[in-house]
Design an enzyme around this catalytic site. Structure first.
Site, PDB file in Angstrom:
ATOM      1  N   GLY A 137       0.955  -1.132   0.102  1.00  0.00           N
ATOM      2  CA  GLY A 137      -0.044   0.024  -0.066  1.00  0.00           C
ATOM      3  C   GLY A 137       0.765   1.307  -0.119  1.00  0.00           C
ATOM      4  N   CYS A 138       0.483   2.171   0.980  1.00  0.00           N
ATOM      5  CA  CYS A 138       1.055   3.600   0.883  1.00  0.00           C
ATOM      6  C   CYS A 138       2.438   3.387   1.204  1.00  0.00           C
ATOM      7  CB  CYS A 138       0.278   4.255   1.730  1.00  0.00           C
ATOM      8  SG  CYS A 138      -1.177   4.956   1.216  1.00  0.00           S
ATOM      9  N   ALA A 139       3.117   2.141   2.249  1.00  0.00           N
ATOM     10  CA  ALA A 139       4.110   2.257   2.707  1.00  0.00           C
ATOM     11  C   ALA A 139       5.096   1.832   1.471  1.00  0.00           C
ATOM     12  CB  ALA A 139       4.157   1.030   3.627  1.00  0.00           C
ATOM     13  N   ALA A 140       4.802   1.483   0.311  1.00  0.00           N
ATOM     14  CA  ALA A 140       5.655   0.839  -0.644  1.00  0.00           C
ATOM     15  C   ALA A 140       6.563   1.818  -1.186  1.00  0.00           C
ATOM     16  CB  ALA A 140       4.535  -0.011  -2.003  1.00  0.00           C
TER      17      ALA A 140
END
Length: 377
Positions: A137-140
């Site tokens: 998700g956004c952590a990628a």
């Protein structure tokens, strides 16, 4: 030392403003008990506008998961090459110089990954490593930077291309009435971003240390429910409070490197929402203006998932750049709850002396050919 060079970022041509978002939400979800709370939360995001790959009227019609994934493939192949070309130019390299491609996206599914298509159509070598990341998700965005750092540490003369393609609007679910789903409909936007991490040379952030951290027993706080209609975003109301346990992790990363997290020169932070940024500035003891690049991304584009850190970094480059040696941190947050973090210093490329290989001291084309032959095995 691996250098993260200037990113390239593009957003689609269709724009939806905050006022239009509220209007559509009131019309599509009229009479739903969660709507008043959702409208207040959307207004509090501070997102002025977002960019999406289709007009909002088409998105709200929802043609089904199969058609949406087809649109994802068409739009990603249409929009990624231009961004990749600019990122390569920013780093002073060409496609043939790239040794690995990290492709991150959580908003569509392709197999083989878009990395294969890029290699076949854009002049990358056939022995280019493919590293697709689909479920962070956004952590990628932060994870991609750290994995590129790891690769270039293992292969000091290697170059890694990072590509983020987040078409969040293709995950909108007009039939979902939960507060988390309604909030996401007013928060997320679409963007494509790319950047090169060079094993040596280049101007940007010299990556020195990275780390990952998962808050125990929070894997259900941000998630997808995969149904016949596609990806249904699920958001627990406890998510905005996660900066309290994550701030000490960021502090420890800096401390282990001999730095004070509250006294760095730049901060590239994932703009998941206003409370994320406000809380992190409070817990780290950092002035709110230190996160101005992340705030600008949130205000102008919304939460563009893994592309946020690359867009915020682009803004740092385009502002008066930091002085050589300036210290900073990059951090992405996402499902897990996961934090992906890196620290580094600002460096400025030194022009290659006349007559010396552009690949670096002592590195010539014969060496490069031998390296490529070895990595083919």
């Amino acid at each position: 030392m691996p250098i993260l060079c200037k990113p390239s970022v593009r957003v689609p041509e269709h724009v939806i403003t905050m006022e239009e978002t509220l209007e559509f939400a009131e019309r599509v979800h009229a009479g739903k008990p969660q709507l008043p709370l959702a409208l207040r939360l959307i207004q509090n995001t501070g997102v002025r506008k977002r960019h999406i790959v289709q007009p909002i009227e088409e998105t709200l019609r929802h043609p089904g998961f199969e058609e949406r994934n087809r649109i994802y493939e068409v739009e990603s192949k249409k929009r990624v090459p231009e961004v990749v070309e600019e990122a390569l130019a920013n780093a002073g390299v060409v496609a043939h110089d790239i040794d690995a491609i990290i492709y991150v996206s959580c908003t569509g599914f392709l197999m083989p990954s878009l990395t294969a298509w890029l290699i076949n159509t854009m002049g990358f070598r056939s022995n280019t490593r493919q590293i697709p990341i689909a479920q962070l998700g956004c952590a990628a965005g932060g994870a991609a930077i750290s994995r590129a750092h790891d690769f270039c540490t293992a292969y000091p003369e290697g170059n890694v291309l990072i590509v983020s393609c987040e078409l969040c609007s293709l995950c909108y679910q007009p039939g979902d009435d939960g507060v988390g789903s309604l909030l996401s409909d007013g928060l997320f936007g679409d963007a494509v971003a790319a950047a090169v991490v060079r094993g040596s040379g280049g101007t940007g952030v010299a990556l020195e240390r990275n780390a990952s951290y998962l808050i125990p027993n929070t894997e259900e706080w941000i998630s997808y429910a995969v149904r016949s209609t596609g990806f249904h975003f699920q958001l627990d109301r406890r998510v905005p409070g996660t900066m309290e346990p994550l701030a000490p992790v960021l502090r420890d990363l800096a401390t282990d490197h001999g730095w004070d997290i509250g006294a760095l020169d730049f901060y590239i932070i994932h703009a998941g929402g206003p409370r994320i940024l406000d809380d992190l500035s409070k817990y780290l003891g950092v002035d709110r203006t230190a996160f101005r690049h992340s705030w600008a991304t949130l205000t102008e584009h919304g939460n563009i998932a893994s592309a946020v850190v690359l867009d915020a970094l682009r803004r740092l480059f385009e502002e008066a750049p930091p002085s050589p040696g300036a210290t900073g941190v990059i951090a992405g947050f996402g499902p897990g709850i996961t934090a992906e973090m890196a620290v580094g210093r600002w460096v400025v490329d030194t022009p290659t002396p006349r007559g010396e290989s552009a690949f670096g001291p002592g590195r010539d084309f014969a060496y490069e050919a031998g390296r490529q032959a070895t990595w083919t095995a």
